[in-house]
Design a protein around this motif. Structure first.
Motif, PDB file in Angstrom:
ATOM      1  N   PRO A 288       0.809  -1.237   0.000  1.00  0.00           N
ATOM      2  CA  PRO A 288       0.000   0.000   0.000  1.00  0.00           C
ATOM      3  C   PRO A 288       0.833   1.274   0.000  1.00  0.00           C
ATOM      4  N   LYS A 289       1.982   1.245   0.675  1.00  0.00           N
ATOM      5  CA  LYS A 289       2.768   2.485   0.726  1.00  0.00           C
ATOM      6  C   LYS A 289       3.371   2.829  -0.631  1.00  0.00           C
ATOM      7  N   THR A 290       3.482   1.830  -1.520  1.00  0.00           N
ATOM      8  CA  THR A 290       3.934   2.115  -2.883  1.00  0.00           C
ATOM      9  C   THR A 290       2.985   3.087  -3.568  1.00  0.00           C
ATOM     10  N   TRP A 291       1.690   2.833  -3.433  1.00  0.00           N
ATOM     11  CA  TRP A 291       0.716   3.642  -4.170  1.00  0.00           C
ATOM     12  C   TRP A 291       0.468   4.985  -3.498  1.00  0.00           C
ATOM     13  N   LEU A 292       0.660   5.055  -2.189  1.00  0.00           N
ATOM     14  CA  LEU A 292       0.660   6.367  -1.538  1.00  0.00           C
ATOM     15  C   LEU A 292       1.847   7.192  -2.030  1.00  0.00           C
ATOM     16  N   THR A 293       2.978   6.525  -2.204  1.00  0.00           N
ATOM     17  CA  THR A 293       4.176   7.204  -2.706  1.00  0.00           C
ATOM     18  C   THR A 293       3.976   7.684  -4.137  1.00  0.00           C
ATOM     19  N   VAL A 294       3.341   6.853  -4.962  1.00  0.00           N
ATOM     20  CA  VAL A 294       3.074   7.219  -6.357  1.00  0.00           C
ATOM     21  C   VAL A 294       2.181   8.457  -6.424  1.00  0.00           C
ATOM     22  N   MET A 295       1.081   8.443  -5.668  1.00  0.00           N
ATOM     23  CA  MET A 295       0.169   9.590  -5.667  1.00  0.00           C
ATOM     24  C   MET A 295       0.881  10.850  -5.171  1.00  0.00           C
ATOM     25  N   SER A 296       1.680  10.689  -4.128  1.00  0.00           N
ATOM     26  CA  SER A 296       2.390  11.831  -3.554  1.00  0.00           C
ATOM     27  C   SER A 296       3.371  12.428  -4.555  1.00  0.00           C
ATOM     28  N   THR A 297       4.127  11.565  -5.235  1.00  0.00           N
ATOM     29  CA  THR A 297       5.120  12.046  -6.197  1.00  0.00           C
ATOM     30  C   THR A 297       4.460  12.840  -7.313  1.00  0.00           C
ATOM     31  N   ILE A 300       3.240  16.250  -5.786  1.00  0.00           N
ATOM     32  CA  ILE A 300       4.328  17.148  -5.398  1.00  0.00           C
ATOM     33  C   ILE A 300       4.927  17.826  -6.623  1.00  0.00           C
ATOM     34  N   HIS A 301       5.142  17.049  -7.689  1.00  0.00           N
ATOM     35  CA  HIS A 301       5.889  17.575  -8.832  1.00  0.00           C
ATOM     36  C   HIS A 301       5.031  18.264  -9.876  1.00  0.00           C
ATOM     37  N   PHE A 302       3.734  18.263  -9.689  1.00  0.00           N
ATOM     38  CA  PHE A 302       2.883  18.923 -10.680  1.00  0.00           C
ATOM     39  C   PHE A 302       3.248  20.398 -10.820  1.00  0.00           C
ATOM     40  N   VAL A 303       3.488  21.062  -9.704  1.00  0.00           N
ATOM     41  CA  VAL A 303       3.821  22.495  -9.766  1.00  0.00           C
ATOM     42  C   VAL A 303       5.143  22.709 -10.493  1.00  0.00           C
ATOM     43  N   ASN A 304       6.094  21.796 -10.324  1.00  0.00           N
ATOM     44  CA  ASN A 304       7.373  21.929 -11.019  1.00  0.00           C
ATOM     45  C   ASN A 304       7.181  21.843 -12.527  1.00  0.00           C
ATOM     46  N   GLY A 305       6.392  20.863 -12.966  1.00  0.00           N
ATOM     47  CA  GLY A 305       6.140  20.727 -14.394  1.00  0.00           C
ATOM     48  C   GLY A 305       5.404  21.917 -14.973  1.00  0.00           C
ATOM     49  N   THR A 399      12.259  15.813  -1.070  1.00  0.00           N
ATOM     50  CA  THR A 399      13.417  15.219  -0.394  1.00  0.00           C
ATOM     51  C   THR A 399      12.969  14.352   0.778  1.00  0.00           C
ATOM     52  N   MET A 400      11.911  14.773   1.484  1.00  0.00           N
ATOM     53  CA  MET A 400      11.392  13.947   2.574  1.00  0.00           C
ATOM     54  C   MET A 400      10.815  12.645   2.021  1.00  0.00           C
ATOM     55  N   LEU A 401      10.103  12.734   0.898  1.00  0.00           N
ATOM     56  CA  LEU A 401       9.544  11.525   0.287  1.00  0.00           C
ATOM     57  C   LEU A 401      10.656  10.570  -0.140  1.00  0.00           C
ATOM     58  N   LEU A 402      11.683  11.093  -0.817  1.00  0.00           N
ATOM     59  CA  LEU A 402      12.781  10.234  -1.265  1.00  0.00           C
ATOM     60  C   LEU A 402      13.494   9.576  -0.090  1.00  0.00           C
ATOM     61  N   LYS A 451      -5.336  26.581 -10.705  1.00  0.00           N
ATOM     62  CA  LYS A 451      -6.364  25.745 -10.077  1.00  0.00           C
ATOM     63  C   LYS A 451      -5.844  24.316  -9.914  1.00  0.00           C
ATOM     64  N   ALA A 452      -5.207  23.803 -10.972  1.00  0.00           N
ATOM     65  CA  ALA A 452      -4.663  22.441 -10.915  1.00  0.00           C
ATOM     66  C   ALA A 452      -3.557  22.333  -9.871  1.00  0.00           C
ATOM     67  N   VAL A 453      -2.712  23.362  -9.756  1.00  0.00           N
ATOM     68  CA  VAL A 453      -1.643  23.360  -8.749  1.00  0.00           C
ATOM     69  C   VAL A 453      -2.234  23.332  -7.344  1.00  0.00           C
ATOM     70  N   ILE A 454      -3.272  24.110  -7.109  1.00  0.00           N
ATOM     71  CA  ILE A 454      -3.898  24.149  -5.778  1.00  0.00           C
ATOM     72  C   ILE A 454      -4.485  22.783  -5.418  1.00  0.00           C
ATOM     73  N   VAL A 455      -5.138  22.132  -6.371  1.00  0.00           N
ATOM     74  CA  VAL A 455      -5.738  20.816  -6.105  1.00  0.00           C
ATOM     75  C   VAL A 455      -4.660  19.779  -5.799  1.00  0.00           C
ATOM     76  N   THR A 456      -3.626  19.703  -6.641  1.00  0.00           N
ATOM     77  CA  THR A 456      -2.593  18.685  -6.437  1.00  0.00           C
ATOM     78  C   THR A 456      -1.792  18.947  -5.164  1.00  0.00           C
ATOM     79  N   ALA A 457      -1.505  20.212  -4.863  1.00  0.00           N
ATOM     80  CA  ALA A 457      -0.769  20.525  -3.635  1.00  0.00           C
ATOM     81  C   ALA A 457      -1.602  20.190  -2.400  1.00  0.00           C
ATOM     82  N   SER A 458      -2.912  20.380  -2.481  1.00  0.00           N
ATOM     83  CA  SER A 458      -3.785  20.041  -1.352  1.00  0.00           C
ATOM     84  C   SER A 458      -3.774  18.538  -1.091  1.00  0.00           C
ATOM     85  N   ILE A 459      -3.796  17.747  -2.160  1.00  0.00           N
ATOM     86  CA  ILE A 459      -3.707  16.290  -2.001  1.00  0.00           C
ATOM     87  C   ILE A 459      -2.361  15.915  -1.383  1.00  0.00           C
TER      88      ILE A 459
END
Length: 507
Positions: A288-297, A300-305, A399-402, A451-459
């Motif tokens: 389960p922590k694999t998929w929490l990590t996937v969603m988090s990654t 987190i990186h949506f704003v960077n892209g 960095t905390m996730l990694l 709007k998309a950045v706010i949604v993804t950052a909230s998650i």
């Protein structure tokens, strides 16, 4: 009994996270003194961290040359725009930078195509030599940008640049997991990502300075040629200095190599293993922590892209000139550097804090996106600029996730797969996000993007809290089932974190 279990659980996590007493996790058969291990740690930091930092700073700089080159003619020369009509007031053509968005995006799809194969090549080959070859290749492809003369050609070049750079992230992640203990990793990941701050600050300055070279080539071509050549030279130097594992580190004496190996064994973490074990990959997919990590990654990186390729363009939209836009983009990198150092130190020296730090540093991204979207760019551009700076705090969260992935994954194949998966999702997020940047919405302050950045950052703010609940529950289960807190055992069997009942998860 519940009190005893809770006490056992706390002791286990204290043991994992305690950075002030290095000797507690030392293998007594090898480590004879605290001073000996501290000396080994100092040499690892002195020799390896500068290589990790400078390598990723170069990658970040090479990756974002496009951001600076957009101010020096590459958009016009390679036709990275389309005319979508004319402004009725000024009668000037309205440019749609959709092609520029695609050029930013396709780099990450190339990265995605290469990252999982690269991760397993990093496992099968000599890690130091693999990383060195990766650096030389991407530097060469960066230099070859000067040969591009059309939009289709540039898209091909960007794709292969992504493929060539894809080995760096997984490879450096494996190196940190191979040389540093779990409680030491947050600070080392932060130092690694400080390179983004350095690259973000120094890179725009270099790009701007090089852009003023007057010669036979267009200014943006000098940017790619010179910075690519520096990368190639650095990759050649790495061949002779970067070790493949602790046993081959020539900057350590034989006794120090034994200490370096024992440090990792004492952490219940597997040593380097060249055999790919399919059952460990299957376990990772069921975890389960694999998929929490996937969603988090992804979140987190949506704003960077969304903003990495458009940073200078967005800041210039606030009303700043060409030079000031590049300079302010660099200052955002300096702010990021400070935040990374603070988060890294806190994660290493405050026990059980990584998931909390992750949550705290992600929250400002929401504030930053809301500011840029809602304040007036003409009368309140300082507030908009402050919002742009706040977007950078996604990096300390990553960095905390990694560090949690490196600390909480046992089994070498499982660790390799997890690192490859995390960096694959990093690519998908960075590859999808530019599609939300609609330059025709500039007058409305890019509502779709923010709007998309706010949604993804909230998650992303919620994900570390869910991760913490799951990890605490797993640690308590192990305490109840085994009746044992964290103890030392032989890691030669290359056990996964699920198979090793003595393993306790870092928080």
């Amino acid at each position: 009994m519940p009190e005893d279990q809770a006490k056992s659980h706390d002791e286990a996590n204290d043991h994992i996270e305690n950075t002030h007493d290095i000797s507690k996790t030392a293998d007594a058969a090898v480590l004879s003194s605290v001073a000996e291990e501290r000396s080994c740690l100092r040499r690892l930091d002195l020799w390896l961290l500068p290589f990790i930092l400078f390598t990723y700073a170069l990658q970040y700089t090479d990756k974002v040359i496009l951001n600076g080159a957009s101010q020096f003619g590459i958009v016009q020369d390679l036709h990275l725009y389309e005319i979508k009509g004319y402004d009725p007031k000024t009668h000037q053509p309205v440019q749609d930078l959709h092609r520029f968005s695609l050029a930013t995006l396709i780099f990450y799809w190339g990265y995605l195509a290469g990252v999982l194969p690269a991760a397993f090549l990093a496992q099968k080959l000599l890690l130091g030599k693999f990383l060195s070859a990766t650096v030389v290749l991407w530097g060469a492809v960066t230099m070859l940008t000067v040969m591009v003369s059309s939009y289709p050609g540039f898209m091909v070049q960007r794709f292969f640049l992504g493929v060539c750079e894809s080995g760096a992230g997984p490879g450096l992640s494996l190196m940190i997991a191979m040389f540093w203990k779990r409680d030491e990793q947050p600070l080392r990941y932060a130092v690694w990502y400080v390179s983004n701050g350095i690259g973000g600050f120094v890179g725009p300055m270099l790009v701007y300075g090089i852009g003023h070279i007057h010669g036979g080539l267009r200014p943006w071509k000098y940017q790619y040629l010179i910075l690519g050549a520096v990368t190639v030279a650095w990759g050649v130097l790495m061949v002779f200095i970067l070790p493949d594992n602790p046993r081959s580190a020539r900057f350590l004496k034989q006794r120090e190599r034994d200490v370096a190996v024992a440090r990792i064994q004492s952490e219940q973490l597997s040593e380097e293993n060249k055999t790919v074990k399919l059952h460990q990959i299957v376990e990772a997919l069921k975890d389960p922590k694999t998929w929490l990590t996937v969603m988090s990654t992804f979140c987190i990186h949506f704003v960077n892209g969304a903003v990495s390729g458009f940073g200078a363009i967005i800041v210039r939209s606030f009303g700043y000139g060409q030079f000031k836009s590049v300079l302010l983009t660099g200052c955002a990198g300096l702010y990021l550097l400070v935040m990374l150092i603070i988060a890294g130190i806190a994660g290493s020296y405050i026990r059980h804090s990584r998931t909390y730090i992750w949550c705290l540093v992600e929250a400002p991204v929401i504030v930053g996106a809301a500011l840029i979207w809602n304040v007036s760019w003409t009368s309140e551009r300082s507030a908009a600029l402050a919002g742009f700076f706040l977007l950078s705090t996604f990096a300390p969260a990553y960095t905390m996730l990694l560090s949690l992935v490196g600390s909480n994954t046992g089994g070498y194949t499982k660790k390799v797969f997890m690192m490859g998966l995390v960096w694959s999702v990093y690519c998908i997020s960075n590859g999808v996000a530019p599609l939300f940047v609609q330059t025709t919405e500039a007058a409305e302050q890019y509502p779709s993007m923010f709007k998309a950045v706010i949604v993804t950052a909230s998650i992303s703010v919620c994900c570390p809290l869910l991760m913490r609940v799951y990890l605490v529950r797993e640690n308590k289960k192990r305490d109840q089932n085994s009746g044992l807190a964290f103890t030392h055992s032989n890691t030669a069997g290359d056990l996964t974190d699920k198979e090793n009942l003595h393993f306790r998860y870092a928080l």
